[in-house]
Scaffold this motif. Structure first.
Motif, PDB file in Angstrom:
ATOM      1  N   TRP A  97     -29.040 -32.299  20.332  1.00 30.06           N
ATOM      2  CA  TRP A  97     -28.961 -33.562  19.598  1.00 30.06           C
ATOM      3  C   TRP A  97     -28.787 -33.297  18.110  1.00 30.06           C
ATOM      4  O   TRP A  97     -28.105 -34.051  17.420  1.00 30.06           O
ATOM      5  N   ILE A  98     -29.389 -32.222  17.618  1.00 26.75           N
ATOM      6  CA  ILE A  98     -29.184 -31.829  16.219  1.00 26.75           C
ATOM      7  C   ILE A  98     -27.737 -31.390  16.018  1.00 26.75           C
ATOM      8  O   ILE A  98     -27.089 -31.760  15.035  1.00 26.75           O
ATOM      9  N   ARG A  99     -27.205 -30.612  16.970  1.00 25.17           N
ATOM     10  CA  ARG A  99     -25.800 -30.197  16.889  1.00 25.17           C
ATOM     11  C   ARG A  99     -24.867 -31.403  16.926  1.00 25.17           C
ATOM     12  O   ARG A  99     -23.857 -31.445  16.232  1.00 25.17           O
ATOM     13  N   MET A 100     -25.228 -32.388  17.743  1.00 22.10           N
ATOM     14  CA  MET A 100     -24.405 -33.588  17.836  1.00 22.10           C
ATOM     15  C   MET A 100     -24.391 -34.323  16.496  1.00 22.10           C
ATOM     16  O   MET A 100     -23.340 -34.807  16.055  1.00 22.10           O
ATOM     17  N   ALA A 101     -25.519 -34.395  15.824  1.00 22.22           N
ATOM     18  CA  ALA A 101     -25.577 -35.036  14.505  1.00 22.22           C
ATOM     19  C   ALA A 101     -24.715 -34.267  13.505  1.00 22.22           C
ATOM     20  O   ALA A 101     -24.024 -34.878  12.674  1.00 22.22           O
ATOM     21  N   ARG A 102     -24.740 -32.924  13.583  1.00 22.14           N
ATOM     22  CA  ARG A 102     -23.899 -32.123  12.690  1.00 22.14           C
ATOM     23  C   ARG A 102     -22.421 -32.394  12.949  1.00 22.14           C
ATOM     24  O   ARG A 102     -21.621 -32.549  12.028  1.00 22.14           O
ATOM     25  N   LYS A 103     -22.047 -32.468  14.223  1.00 21.92           N
ATOM     26  CA  LYS A 103     -20.653 -32.779  14.563  1.00 21.92           C
ATOM     27  C   LYS A 103     -20.258 -34.145  14.003  1.00 21.92           C
ATOM     28  O   LYS A 103     -19.162 -34.321  13.485  1.00 21.92           O
ATOM     29  N   GLN A 104     -21.166 -35.098  14.126  1.00 23.00           N
ATOM     30  CA  GLN A 104     -20.885 -36.439  13.611  1.00 23.00           C
ATOM     31  C   GLN A 104     -20.630 -36.394  12.104  1.00 23.00           C
ATOM     32  O   GLN A 104     -19.739 -37.065  11.597  1.00 23.00           O
ATOM     33  N   SER A 105     -21.396 -35.565  11.404  1.00 27.17           N
ATOM     34  CA  SER A 105     -21.212 -35.472   9.952  1.00 27.17           C
ATOM     35  C   SER A 105     -19.890 -34.783   9.591  1.00 27.17           C
ATOM     36  O   SER A 105     -19.395 -34.941   8.487  1.00 27.17           O
ATOM     37  N   ASN A 106     -19.325 -34.020  10.534  1.00 24.11           N
ATOM     38  CA  ASN A 106     -18.042 -33.345  10.306  1.00 24.11           C
ATOM     39  C   ASN A 106     -16.849 -34.165  10.788  1.00 24.11           C
ATOM     40  O   ASN A 106     -15.717 -33.691  10.756  1.00 24.11           O
ATOM     41  N   MET A 107     -17.115 -35.371  11.242  1.00 24.13           N
ATOM     42  CA  MET A 107     -16.047 -36.238  11.726  1.00 24.13           C
ATOM     43  C   MET A 107     -15.068 -36.498  10.580  1.00 24.13           C
ATOM     44  O   MET A 107     -15.476 -36.775   9.459  1.00 24.13           O
ATOM     45  N   PRO A 108     -13.764 -36.382  10.828  1.00 25.75           N
ATOM     46  CA  PRO A 108     -12.802 -36.616   9.748  1.00 25.75           C
ATOM     47  C   PRO A 108     -12.886 -38.046   9.220  1.00 25.75           C
ATOM     48  O   PRO A 108     -13.168 -38.974   9.971  1.00 25.75           O
ATOM     49  N   LYS A 109     -12.636 -38.179   7.961  1.00 25.90           N
ATOM     50  CA  LYS A 109     -12.573 -39.492   7.314  1.00 25.90           C
ATOM     51  C   LYS A 109     -11.100 -39.749   7.013  1.00 25.90           C
ATOM     52  O   LYS A 109     -10.386 -38.865   6.590  1.00 25.90           O
ATOM     53  N   PHE A 110     -10.666 -40.973   7.226  1.00 28.69           N
ATOM     54  CA  PHE A 110      -9.268 -41.312   7.016  1.00 28.69           C
ATOM     55  C   PHE A 110      -9.148 -42.166   5.761  1.00 28.69           C
ATOM     56  O   PHE A 110      -9.770 -43.222   5.661  1.00 28.69           O
ATOM     57  N   ASP A 111      -8.353 -41.691   4.827  1.00 26.42           N
ATOM     58  CA  ASP A 111      -8.174 -42.324   3.532  1.00 26.42           C
ATOM     59  C   ASP A 111      -7.203 -43.492   3.655  1.00 26.42           C
ATOM     60  O   ASP A 111      -6.079 -43.327   4.135  1.00 26.42           O
ATOM     61  N   ALA A 112      -7.632 -44.678   3.215  1.00 26.31           N
ATOM     62  CA  ALA A 112      -6.799 -45.880   3.323  1.00 26.31           C
ATOM     63  C   ALA A 112      -5.478 -45.734   2.558  1.00 26.31           C
ATOM     64  O   ALA A 112      -4.438 -46.207   3.017  1.00 26.31           O
ATOM     65  N   MET A 113      -5.514 -45.056   1.418  1.00 28.68           N
ATOM     66  CA  MET A 113      -4.280 -44.860   0.644  1.00 28.68           C
ATOM     67  C   MET A 113      -3.312 -43.957   1.412  1.00 28.68           C
ATOM     68  O   MET A 113      -2.121 -44.237   1.498  1.00 28.68           O
ATOM     69  N   ASP A 114      -3.833 -42.874   2.000  1.00 33.91           N
ATOM     70  CA  ASP A 114      -2.982 -41.980   2.789  1.00 33.91           C
ATOM     71  C   ASP A 114      -2.396 -42.711   3.992  1.00 33.91           C
ATOM     72  O   ASP A 114      -1.223 -42.534   4.324  1.00 33.91           O
ATOM     73  N   LEU A 115      -3.203 -43.535   4.658  1.00 30.91           N
ATOM     74  CA  LEU A 115      -2.703 -44.310   5.792  1.00 30.91           C
ATOM     75  C   LEU A 115      -1.534 -45.196   5.358  1.00 30.91           C
ATOM     76  O   LEU A 115      -0.523 -45.299   6.053  1.00 30.91           O
ATOM     77  N   THR A 116      -1.671 -45.797   4.197  1.00 27.50           N
ATOM     78  CA  THR A 116      -0.636 -46.704   3.693  1.00 27.50           C
ATOM     79  C   THR A 116       0.630 -45.946   3.301  1.00 27.50           C
ATOM     80  O   THR A 116       1.736 -46.329   3.682  1.00 27.50           O
ATOM     81  N   VAL A 117       0.470 -44.871   2.560  1.00 25.76           N
ATOM     82  CA  VAL A 117       1.628 -44.112   2.081  1.00 25.76           C
ATOM     83  C   VAL A 117       2.371 -43.445   3.241  1.00 25.76           C
ATOM     84  O   VAL A 117       3.599 -43.396   3.256  1.00 25.76           O
ATOM     85  N   SER A 118       1.639 -42.938   4.232  1.00 24.83           N
ATOM     86  CA  SER A 118       2.270 -42.243   5.356  1.00 24.83           C
ATOM     87  C   SER A 118       2.670 -43.185   6.480  1.00 24.83           C
ATOM     88  O   SER A 118       3.289 -42.769   7.455  1.00 24.83           O
ATOM     89  N   ASN A 119       2.288 -44.452   6.354  1.00 22.01           N
ATOM     90  CA  ASN A 119       2.541 -45.448   7.404  1.00 22.01           C
ATOM     91  C   ASN A 119       1.916 -45.040   8.731  1.00 22.01           C
ATOM     92  O   ASN A 119       2.437 -45.351   9.795  1.00 22.01           O
ATOM     93  N   LYS A 120       0.803 -44.315   8.687  1.00 19.12           N
ATOM     94  CA  LYS A 120       0.101 -43.923   9.910  1.00 19.12           C
ATOM     95  C   LYS A 120      -1.031 -44.907  10.182  1.00 19.12           C
ATOM     96  O   LYS A 120      -1.526 -45.569   9.272  1.00 19.12           O
TER      97      LYS A 120
END
Length: 189
Positions: A97-120
């Motif tokens: 469960w501690i490892r799972m929390a660490r994985k959660q903290s390493n979850m990628p974050k998606f930048d709204a500006m990058d999403l807009t510029v790349s049209n992704k």
């Protein structure tokens, strides 16, 4: 379903060599066996210009590279977090469960500006929360049944197990050795 809709190439990813044939049977044009080849090198080879859609059920282990493998205007559809969760007996271990929390903290974050510029786009859903959305799903379900009855859509391999063996069904799916779907059956009431 993607093939029926005229999309392609359809690239499937499996975690064991024993699952490759089933993926081809279900209409994949290319199957990447990540137990015997590098997933992202093989993905780039299969679709050098990037993917228009990637459906990712793995979670933290693949999300960042899935996003990076999209073509301009591509869509990443997230519908699970398999690699984030402990499996089998490890579920009861507090360290998992501690490892799972660490994985959660390493979850990628998606930048709204990058999403807009790349049209992704990054989209997510959980089928469990659609249980009450009968009206939304009814037309889609009817279309799937039509494709099956017209033999346009192949169903995955189904293994039926009785409710009294639910522990074995859970062990089987957690082992990664199952191919297709596991259905737990109950006696009619």
């Amino acid at each position: 379903m993607s093939k029926i809709l005229g999309l392609g190439p359809i690239v499937g990813v499996v975690g064991r060599s024993s699952k490759v044939d089933e993926a081809y049977r279900l209409s994949c044009d290319v199957v990447i066996d990540k137990s015997s080849e590098d997933l992202w090198s093989a993905a780039t080879k299969a679709c050098p210009d990037g993917f228009s859609t990637i459906m990712d059920a793995n979670g933290v282990s693949t999300l960042k590279e899935s996003y990076n493998s999209l073509s301009p205007s591509g869509r990443l559809i997230v519908f699970g977090f398999h690699s984030n969760l402990p499996l089998g007996q490890a579920m009861l271990n507090p360290l998992e469960w501690i490892r799972m929390a660490r994985k959660q903290s390493n979850m990628p974050k998606f930048d709204a500006m990058d999403l807009t510029v790349s049209n992704k786009s990054v989209l997510g859903f959980n089928l469990s929360f659609f249980a009450e959305e009968r009206e939304v799903l009814s037309d889609m379900f009817d279309k799937i049944l039509e494709w099956i009855s017209n033999e346009k859509l192949e169903c995955p391999n189904v293994v039926e197990m009785e409710m009294e063996n639910i522990d074995l069904a859970h062990e089987f799916i957690s082992s990664g050795k199952s191919i297709g779907k596991i259905v737990v059956t109950t006696e009619p009431t």
